[in-house]
Design a protein around this motif. Structure first.
Motif, PDB file in Angstrom:
ATOM      1  N   ASN A  22      29.655  54.297  78.865  1.00 24.69           N
ATOM      2  CA  ASN A  22      30.742  53.323  78.922  1.00 24.69           C
ATOM      3  C   ASN A  22      31.619  53.337  77.672  1.00 24.69           C
ATOM      4  N   GLY A  23      31.328  54.252  76.735  1.00 19.74           N
ATOM      5  CA  GLY A  23      32.127  54.391  75.528  1.00 19.74           C
ATOM      6  C   GLY A  23      31.665  53.548  74.353  1.00 19.74           C
ATOM      7  N   GLN A  24      30.639  52.731  74.554  1.00 24.09           N
ATOM      8  CA  GLN A  24      30.146  51.872  73.478  1.00 24.09           C
ATOM      9  C   GLN A  24      29.314  52.684  72.485  1.00 24.09           C
ATOM     10  N   VAL A  25      29.560  52.473  71.193  1.00 25.27           N
ATOM     11  CA  VAL A  25      28.792  53.147  70.150  1.00 25.27           C
ATOM     12  C   VAL A  25      27.388  52.549  70.104  1.00 25.27           C
ATOM     13  N   ILE A  26      26.376  53.406  70.207  1.00 31.15           N
ATOM     14  CA  ILE A  26      24.992  52.920  70.172  1.00 31.15           C
ATOM     15  C   ILE A  26      24.229  53.424  68.951  1.00 31.15           C
ATOM     16  N   LEU A  27      24.791  54.401  68.230  1.00 32.21           N
ATOM     17  CA  LEU A  27      24.146  54.913  67.024  1.00 32.21           C
ATOM     18  C   LEU A  27      25.211  55.555  66.143  1.00 32.21           C
ATOM     19  N   SER A  28      25.169  55.263  64.841  1.00 26.43           N
ATOM     20  CA  SER A  28      26.122  55.835  63.885  1.00 26.43           C
ATOM     21  C   SER A  28      25.366  56.542  62.776  1.00 26.43           C
ATOM     22  N   SER A  29      25.918  57.645  62.318  1.00 26.22           N
ATOM     23  CA  SER A  29      25.253  58.459  61.294  1.00 26.22           C
ATOM     24  C   SER A  29      25.681  58.074  59.896  1.00 26.22           C
ATOM     25  N   GLU A  30      24.992  58.672  58.949  1.00 23.57           N
ATOM     26  CA  GLU A  30      25.411  58.648  57.552  1.00 23.57           C
ATOM     27  C   GLU A  30      26.551  59.643  57.395  1.00 23.57           C
ATOM     28  N   ALA A  31      27.084  59.740  56.182  1.00 21.15           N
ATOM     29  CA  ALA A  31      28.128  60.730  55.890  1.00 21.15           C
ATOM     30  C   ALA A  31      27.487  62.062  55.526  1.00 21.15           C
ATOM     31  N   TYR A  32      28.078  63.135  56.012  1.00 22.10           N
ATOM     32  CA  TYR A  32      27.627  64.498  55.713  1.00 22.10           C
ATOM     33  C   TYR A  32      28.760  65.248  55.026  1.00 22.10           C
ATOM     34  N   ARG A  33      28.424  66.080  54.056  1.00 28.84           N
ATOM     35  CA  ARG A  33      29.448  66.845  53.340  1.00 28.84           C
ATOM     36  C   ARG A  33      30.014  67.981  54.183  1.00 28.84           C
ATOM     37  N   THR A  34      29.186  68.551  55.067  1.00 26.29           N
ATOM     38  CA  THR A  34      29.647  69.683  55.886  1.00 26.29           C
ATOM     39  C   THR A  34      29.458  69.382  57.366  1.00 26.29           C
ATOM     40  N   LYS A  35      30.271  70.046  58.163  1.00 29.80           N
ATOM     41  CA  LYS A  35      30.149  69.885  59.610  1.00 29.80           C
ATOM     42  C   LYS A  35      28.819  70.444  60.101  1.00 29.80           C
ATOM     43  N   ALA A  36      28.332  71.506  59.463  1.00 25.13           N
ATOM     44  CA  ALA A  36      27.037  72.078  59.854  1.00 25.13           C
ATOM     45  C   ALA A  36      25.921  71.054  59.655  1.00 25.13           C
ATOM     46  N   SER A  37      25.963  70.325  58.541  1.00 22.39           N
ATOM     47  CA  SER A  37      24.956  69.292  58.300  1.00 22.39           C
ATOM     48  C   SER A  37      25.062  68.177  59.331  1.00 22.39           C
ATOM     49  N   CYS A  38      26.280  67.831  59.698  1.00 23.10           N
ATOM     50  CA  CYS A  38      26.500  66.808  60.723  1.00 23.10           C
ATOM     51  C   CYS A  38      25.908  67.266  62.059  1.00 23.10           C
ATOM     52  N   ASN A  39      26.138  68.523  62.408  1.00 25.60           N
ATOM     53  CA  ASN A  39      25.563  69.063  63.647  1.00 25.60           C
ATOM     54  C   ASN A  39      24.039  69.083  63.592  1.00 25.60           C
ATOM     55  N   ASN A  40      23.473  69.344  62.409  1.00 31.68           N
ATOM     56  CA  ASN A  40      22.022  69.277  62.260  1.00 31.68           C
ATOM     57  C   ASN A  40      21.519  67.852  62.477  1.00 31.68           C
ATOM     58  N   GLY A  41      22.290  66.864  62.012  1.00 34.84           N
ATOM     59  CA  GLY A  41      21.942  65.464  62.252  1.00 34.84           C
ATOM     60  C   GLY A  41      21.929  65.129  63.731  1.00 34.84           C
ATOM     61  N   ILE A  42      22.908  65.631  64.465  1.00 32.80           N
ATOM     62  CA  ILE A  42      22.963  65.425  65.913  1.00 32.80           C
ATOM     63  C   ILE A  42      21.733  66.041  66.577  1.00 32.80           C
ATOM     64  N   ALA A  43      21.385  67.261  66.173  1.00 30.26           N
ATOM     65  CA  ALA A  43      20.202  67.925  66.727  1.00 30.26           C
ATOM     66  C   ALA A  43      18.942  67.115  66.426  1.00 30.26           C
ATOM     67  N   SER A  44      18.881  66.519  65.244  1.00 28.49           N
ATOM     68  CA  SER A  44      17.722  65.712  64.870  1.00 28.49           C
ATOM     69  C   SER A  44      17.624  64.450  65.720  1.00 28.49           C
ATOM     70  N   VAL A  45      18.768  63.832  66.021  1.00 29.60           N
ATOM     71  CA  VAL A  45      18.763  62.663  66.914  1.00 29.60           C
ATOM     72  C   VAL A  45      18.207  63.068  68.275  1.00 29.60           C
ATOM     73  N   SER A  46      18.723  64.163  68.828  1.00 29.03           N
ATOM     74  CA  SER A  46      18.277  64.622  70.143  1.00 29.03           C
ATOM     75  C   SER A  46      16.786  64.932  70.155  1.00 29.03           C
ATOM     76  N   LYS A  47      16.283  65.478  69.063  1.00 31.01           N
ATOM     77  CA  LYS A  47      14.866  65.850  68.963  1.00 31.01           C
ATOM     78  C   LYS A  47      13.960  64.625  68.794  1.00 31.01           C
ATOM     79  N   ASN A  48      14.376  63.686  67.960  1.00 24.79           N
ATOM     80  CA  ASN A  48      13.495  62.577  67.582  1.00 24.79           C
ATOM     81  C   ASN A  48      13.635  61.311  68.434  1.00 24.79           C
ATOM     82  N   CYS A  49      14.667  61.228  69.243  1.00 27.13           N
ATOM     83  CA  CYS A  49      14.931  59.976  69.961  1.00 27.13           C
ATOM     84  C   CYS A  49      13.899  59.650  71.037  1.00 27.13           C
ATOM     85  N   MET A  50      13.125  60.611  71.457  1.00 28.51           N
ATOM     86  CA  MET A  50      12.146  60.332  72.509  1.00 28.51           C
ATOM     87  C   MET A  50      10.823  59.815  71.956  1.00 28.51           C
ATOM     88  N   ASP A  51      10.656  59.846  70.633  1.00 28.50           N
ATOM     89  CA  ASP A  51       9.437  59.355  69.999  1.00 28.50           C
ATOM     90  C   ASP A  51       9.678  57.932  69.513  1.00 28.50           C
TER      91      ASP A  51
END
Length: 109
Positions: A22-51
């Motif tokens: 529905n477009g509502q923000v449900i989780l917000s990240s910290e700041a990352y210096r690089t886009k690669a680090s930001c993408n790693n954060g996204i991967a970590s959310v996907s990996k850890n959210c089921m635990d």
């Protein structure tokens, strides 16, 4: 279906929000210096959210419940908004679990 949205902040660093269908923000990240680090954060959310152990349920000074999603090493990878009740916060956690694993990535940085 949920999506991750990557954007740059005023200081030029990268951040992501996980948005529900529905477009509502449900989780917000910290700041990352690089886009690669930001993408790693996204991967970590996907990996850890089921635990469920990775969700740290907290209460703000004003009594509002909220949660942090942590990686297995204990680092916070995302924070929720403030909720009006514990049940609303639990619904937010359920929404992260539902939306993050298959969320698309929308890069608007």
């Amino acid at each position: 279906m949920g999506k991750f949205e990557i954007k740059t902040d005023k200081s030029g660093q990268f951040r992501f929000n996980l948005k529900a269908g529905n477009g509502q923000v449900i989780l917000s990240s910290e700041a990352y210096r690089t886009k690669a680090s930001c993408n790693n954060g996204i991967a970590s959310v996907s990996k850890n959210c089921m635990d469920d152990k990775c969700f740290e349920r907290k209460t703000a000074k004003n009594g509002s419940p909220y949660f942090n999603l942590k990686s297995t090493n204990g680092q916070v990878i995302g924070k929720s908004e403030m909720y009006s009740s514990t049940s609303a916060m639990e619904n937010g956690i359920a929404s992260v679990k539902k939306n993050a694993p298959n969320a698309s990535i929308n890069d608007i940085s």
